[in-house]
Scaffold this active site. Structure first.
Site, short mmCIF file in Angstrom:
data_model
loop_
_atom_site.label_atom_id
_atom_site.label_comp_id
_atom_site.label_asym_id
_atom_site.label_seq_id
_atom_site.Cartn_x
_atom_site.Cartn_y
_atom_site.Cartn_z
N GLY A 12 4.75 -6.91 7.12
CA GLY A 12 4.61 -5.49 7.38
C GLY A 12 5.68 -4.59 6.78
N ASN A 14 5.31 -2.97 4.03
CA ASN A 14 4.59 -1.76 3.59
C ASN A 14 4.27 -0.85 4.78
OD1 ASN A 14 3.90 -1.64 0.58
ND2 ASN A 14 3.55 -3.79 1.09
N ARG A 66 -19.01 -14.32 12.41
CA ARG A 66 -18.31 -13.32 11.59
C ARG A 66 -18.89 -11.94 11.86
NH1 ARG A 66 -13.74 -14.26 8.36
NH2 ARG A 66 -13.42 -12.33 7.22
N VAL A 93 -11.26 -10.40 4.41
CA VAL A 93 -12.21 -9.62 3.62
C VAL A 93 -12.79 -8.52 4.51
CG1 VAL A 93 -14.41 -9.70 2.36
CG2 VAL A 93 -12.79 -11.60 2.17
N HIS A 110 -1.98 -3.29 -4.09
CA HIS A 110 -2.02 -4.58 -4.79
C HIS A 110 -0.77 -4.70 -5.67
CE1 HIS A 110 -3.79 -8.19 -6.44
NE2 HIS A 110 -3.35 -7.78 -7.62
N ASP A 147 -13.77 -0.90 -2.61
CA ASP A 147 -15.24 -0.96 -2.64
C ASP A 147 -15.66 -2.39 -2.32
OD1 ASP A 147 -14.80 -2.42 -4.93
OD2 ASP A 147 -15.56 -0.90 -6.32
N ASP A 151 -10.49 -5.85 -5.47
CA ASP A 151 -9.57 -5.08 -6.32
C ASP A 151 -10.29 -4.30 -7.42
OD1 ASP A 151 -7.48 -6.25 -4.83
OD2 ASP A 151 -7.30 -7.92 -6.22
C1 GRF Z 1 2.45 -7.00 -0.47
O1 GRF Z 1 2.94 -7.62 -1.62
C2 GRF Z 1 1.17 -6.30 -0.78
O2 GRF Z 1 1.12 -5.80 -2.07
C3 GRF Z 1 0.19 -7.42 -0.65
O3 GRF Z 1 0.65 -8.18 0.45
C4 GRF Z 1 2.05 -8.00 0.59
C5 GRF Z 1 2.31 -7.52 2.00
O4 GRF Z 1 3.64 -7.46 2.34
N1 GRF Z 1 -1.15 -6.94 -0.60
P1 GRF Z 1 4.10 -6.78 3.68
O5 GRF Z 1 3.35 -7.45 4.84
O6 GRF Z 1 3.77 -5.31 3.61
O7 GRF Z 1 5.57 -7.01 3.79
#
Ligand code: GRF
Length: 208
Positions: A12, A14, A66, A93, A110, A147, A151
């Site tokens: 986490g 991000n 699912r 997904v 990504h 979408d 990616d």
């Molecule tokens: C990041 O590299 C992001 O680009 C990818 O998964 C990773 C997540 O990292 N999709 P975090 O959980 O945000 O530390």
């Protein structure tokens, strides 16, 4: 005020970048309504609790089918009247019913410059292993709308990051997070929250 659901599976960082950006004003007109994870052990859930937002565990493993999971996820977003779904390291997904209902309202980060090193099976460290194996001098990160493909959705922001000679996948991953992901994901949310992002087919335009 744009209501965000942030979907996470791991550490986490991000998510943290989004929370910090809301706190210091780099993101305006948006608030996190819920953080949803498929993984009970995800540190991202702890970050959410520490920050004082709802941390919801929703794993496909807890449902018989699912379809049931898909319905629950959609319901969770509907109940909270979510405006924008942010995939921040979410390894599940996203079901078609969610993609349909939230067209151009789901974004993903990504860790490469799409269309390089992306698609099925290209996640986490694999992305950086492939980039290094190909010998690219530049990699980076991409924020895109989600979408039904992997990616393949319209690209919102990209940021390049230099590859160094002695990089390992781990070192490159860290540099791309610090220099690109933690910058462009909050930036994209701010732009969307302030009505500056317009989508026309695969083309995204951003107001200056
Ligand atoms: C990041 O590299 C992001 O680009 C990818 O998964 C990773 C997540 O990292 N999709 P975090 O959980 O945000 O530390």
């Amino acid at each position: 005020m744009l209501k965000l659901a942030v979907l996470v599976s791991g550490g986490g960082t991000n998510l943290q970048a989004i929370m910090d950006s809301i706190d210091d004003g780099r993101i305006t007109n948006a608030q996190i309504s819920v953080v949803i994870s498929n993984n009970a052990g995800a540190y991202a859930l702890t970050r959410a609790r520490n920050y004082g937002v709802e941390a919801l565990l929703l794993s496909p493993k807890s449902f018989d089918t699912r379809e049931e999971f898909n319905e629950k996820l959609l319901e969770a977003l509907r109940e909270r009247e979510i405006d924008l779904v942010v995939l921040a390291g979410y390894l599940v997904v996203v079901p078609p019913c969610v993609i349909e209902e939230y067209e151009n309202r789901i974004i993903n980060i990504h860790p490469s410059l799409i269309p390089s090193f992306c698609g099925t099976g290209c996640y986490g460290l694999h992305v950086h292993e492939k980039a290094l194996a190909r010998g690219v001098r530049v990699s980076g990160a991409t924020v895109h709308f989600v979408d039904e493909g992997t990616d393949t959705g319209p690209i919102i922001l990209q940021k390049p990051v230099m590859v160094e000679q002695d990089d390992t996948p781990e070192v490159l991953q860290k540099r791309i997070m610090e220099q690109a992901e933690w910058v462009i994901l909050p930036k994209a949310i701010d732009l969307i929250a302030n009505g500056k992002v317009h989508v026309d087919g695969r083309k995204v335009t951003i107001d200056e």
